[in-house]
Design an enzyme around this catalytic site. Structure first.
Site, PDB file in Angstrom:
ATOM      1  N   LYS A  55       0.812  -1.220   0.000  1.00  0.00           N
ATOM      2  CA  LYS A  55       0.000   0.000   0.000  1.00  0.00           C
ATOM      3  C   LYS A  55       0.841   1.264   0.000  1.00  0.00           C
ATOM      4  CE  LYS A  55      -0.626  -1.206   4.813  1.00  0.00           C
ATOM      5  NZ  LYS A  55      -0.225  -2.598   4.566  1.00  0.00           N
ATOM      6  N   GLY A  62      -3.541 -10.411   7.112  1.00  0.00           N
ATOM      7  CA  GLY A  62      -3.316 -11.836   7.376  1.00  0.00           C
ATOM      8  C   GLY A  62      -2.662 -12.507   6.190  1.00  0.00           C
ATOM      9  N   LYS A  93      -4.388   3.828   2.407  1.00  0.00           N
ATOM     10  CA  LYS A  93      -5.459   3.038   1.794  1.00  0.00           C
ATOM     11  C   LYS A  93      -6.595   3.915   1.288  1.00  0.00           C
ATOM     12  CE  LYS A  93      -4.442  -1.048   4.619  1.00  0.00           C
ATOM     13  NZ  LYS A  93      -4.910  -1.928   5.710  1.00  0.00           N
TER      14      LYS A  93
END
Length: 413
Positions: free
Chosen positions: A101, A299, A201
Site C-alpha cells: 500500500k 493476514g 489506503k
C-alpha cells in the site's frame, strides 16, 4: 507453463507461494488456463529445509533478465527497493502485482504510467482491503457510477484495539499490548495507531473513485492514541461506537473531503458492527446507492489470496493491458478538512457546569448532551450541529474556564 516470481518471502510472499503450489490444479481448472509455476523467490535470507528453498535467489537480476518470467508478485513492503525493482520489471515487459500500500499510494501513478508505456499490467487488489475484493468491484462493477462517498474501517490493528476498549473496558495501552502479543500490532505500531496505514489506503480508494492522484502527504491523518474510556462510554450513551474511519467524499463544489480520524459511528451504520481485526468499507454510488464490503483486511492467506487473484488476472490478460488507474493530481482538489461541516462530539472539563452549559448553548445553539456512569461533575460532553472544525475551535476558544479534552467528528455514513 507460465513462470512467476515472488519478491519477499515473508508473511504475504510465503502465502502467495503456498496458494499457487497447493491450489495449482484448482486454479488451472477453474480460473485460468495458464500453468502457473513459481520459478524464483527473492529474499536476502536462506531457508534451509523449506520446500521451496531451491527457488530462492538473492540476485534480483536473475528475475529481471529471465524472459520466461511473465508475472512478478512484489511482497517486500516499503518503497526502497520496491519502487526501483517494480519500475525495472515493468520496463522489461513483465506484469507486476503487489500488496504494498505504501508503494501504490506514493508511486502508483508513476508505475501505472510505466506499465501503460510497456503494455503490461500493474495490479494491487491486496493493497487496501487485504482479502476483501474491493478495488476490482470499485473499478469495474461500479464503473457506471459516479462515486459520491467512501467510508471505511481500513486498519485491523486499530479496530482490534478499539473493539477491546468498547467490549472489555480496556484502556488504549492495555488493548495495544494484547494486539502486540497476538501479532496484530508491530513492536512499533506508529503506522497503524497514528492513522498512517489507513491514510495510504483511503488515498488509493480516492485515486480510483475520483480519477486523480491523491498525495497522502496532503491528507489529514489522525490516530486513536488519544481515545479514552470516557469517550467510549459517552459514545455508547448515544447508541454509537468509536472507530478509526477513512473518508473520501465528493463535495458540491467539485473538491473532495479526504481524511482519516477517529469518528463517532452510529449503531445504524454497517461500520458500527465491524469489530476485532476485520475491515469494512461502505461505498456510495450515484446510481447503485450504498454497497458494503466486509472481511479480513490483513493476514497471510487472506492477503495472499488477493495477490494470487491479480496473478491469475494478469495470466488471463497476458497480451492485453487492463484499464486500471487514474490521472495526475488536480491542484486544490483535496479540500481543507477544517472547512468541511461535520457534527462533532466534544468533551470538556469545566469549572462551573451550569454556567458553562449555558455558555455552550449560546455558542453552539442546539446541542445533544451526553452522560456516562461515574462522570465527574466538572465534565461536560455533547454533540453539536454541523459546523466546520475551524468554527468549532473558534467557539471553544471564546468560552471561559473550559479545557478541551476530546474533539471527535461524527461520521456521516
Amino acid at each position: 507453463m507460465m513462470n512467476i516470481a515472488v519478491l519477499g518471502y515473508g508473511t504475504v510472499g510465503s502465502g502467495v507461494v503456498e496458494i499457487v503450489n497447493t491450489k495449482h490444479a484448482y486454479i488451472q481448472g477453474r480460473s485460468s488456463e495458464a500453468d502457473l509455476n513459481v520459478k524464483y523467490i527473492l529474499d536476502l535470507r536462506d531457508f534451509p529445509g523449506d520446500p521451496n528453498e531451491d527457488k530462492v535467489t538473492h540476485d534480483f537480476n536473475d528475475i529481471l533478465n529471465d524472459n520466461s518470467v511473465r508475472i512478478v508478485a512484489e511482497a517486500m513492503g516499503g518503497t526502497k527497493p520496491a519502487f526501483e525493482f517494480t519500475a525495472k520489471l515493468l520496463e522489461a515487459g513483465k506484469h507486476v502485482v503487489t500488496s504494498n500500500k505504501e508503494l501504490v499510494a506514493t508511486h502508483g501513478l508513476e508505475l501505472l504510467k510505466i506499465a501503460k508505456e510497456h503494455n503490461v499490467n500493474y495490479m494491487f487488489e491486496a493493497s487496501v482491503g487485504g482479502g476483501i475484493p474491493l478495488l476490482r468491484p470499485l473499478s469495474y462493477c461500479l464503473a457506471a457510477n459516479e462515486i459520491q462517498a467512501i467510508n471505511g474501517i481500513l486498519n485491523g490493528t486499530t479496530n482490534f484495539i478499539l473493539s477491546k476498549m468498547i467490549n472489555e473496558n480496556l484502556t488504549f495501552e492495555e488493548a495495544l499490548e494484547i494486539a502486540q502479543a497476538n501479532g496484530y500490532a508491530e513492536a512499533d505500531p506508529t503506522a497503524d495507531v497514528e492513522g498512517i496505514d489507513a491514510c495510504r489506503k483511503i488515498c488509493i480508494l480516492a485515486d480510483l473513485a475520483f480519477g486523480a492522484n491523491v498525495d497522502p502527504a496532503k491528507v489529514h491523518a489522525e490516530g486513536i492514541t488519544k481515545i479514552t474510556l470516557e469517550d467510549v462510554a459517552y459514545a455508547n450513551n448515544c447508541g454509537s461506537v468509536i472507530k478509526l474511519v477513512g473518508t473520501a467524499k465528493r463535495l458540491p463544489d467539485g473538491k473532495a473531503y479526504i481524511t482519516v480520524s477517529p469518528a463517532i459511528v452510529r449503531s445504524g451504520s454497517q461500520l458500527a458492527a465491524v469489530s476485532d481485526v476485520f475491515n469494512g468499507v461502505l461505498i456510495n454510488g450515484d446510481k447503485v446507492g450504498d454497497v458494503f464490503f466486509y472481511g479480513p483486511g490483513a493476514g497471510k492467506l487472506p492477503t495472499a489470496s488477493a495477490v494470487v487473484a491479480d496473478i491469475i488476472d494478469c495470466a488471463n490478460h497476458d497480451e492485453k493491458r487492463k484499464m486500471l488507474g487514474w490521472g495526475p493530481e488536480i491542484d486544490g482538489m483535496v479540500a481543507d478538512y477544517r472547512e468541511v461541516p461535520n457534527e462533532y462530539y466534544i468533551r470538556l472539563k469545566v469549572e462551573n457546569p451550569a454556567e458553562a452549559q449555558q455558555e455552550i448553548r449560546d455558542a453552539f445553539g442546539k446541542i445533544y448532551l451526553l452522560a456516562r456512569s461515574g462522570a465527574y461533575n466538572t465534565e461536560l460532553a455533547f454533540i453539536t450541529a454541523p459546523f466546520t472544525e475551524n468554527e468549532v475551535r473558534a467557539k471553544l476558544d471564546a468560552l471561559h474556564s473550559v479545557k478541551l479534552k476530546s474533539l471527535i467528528r461524527v461520521a456521516d455514513c
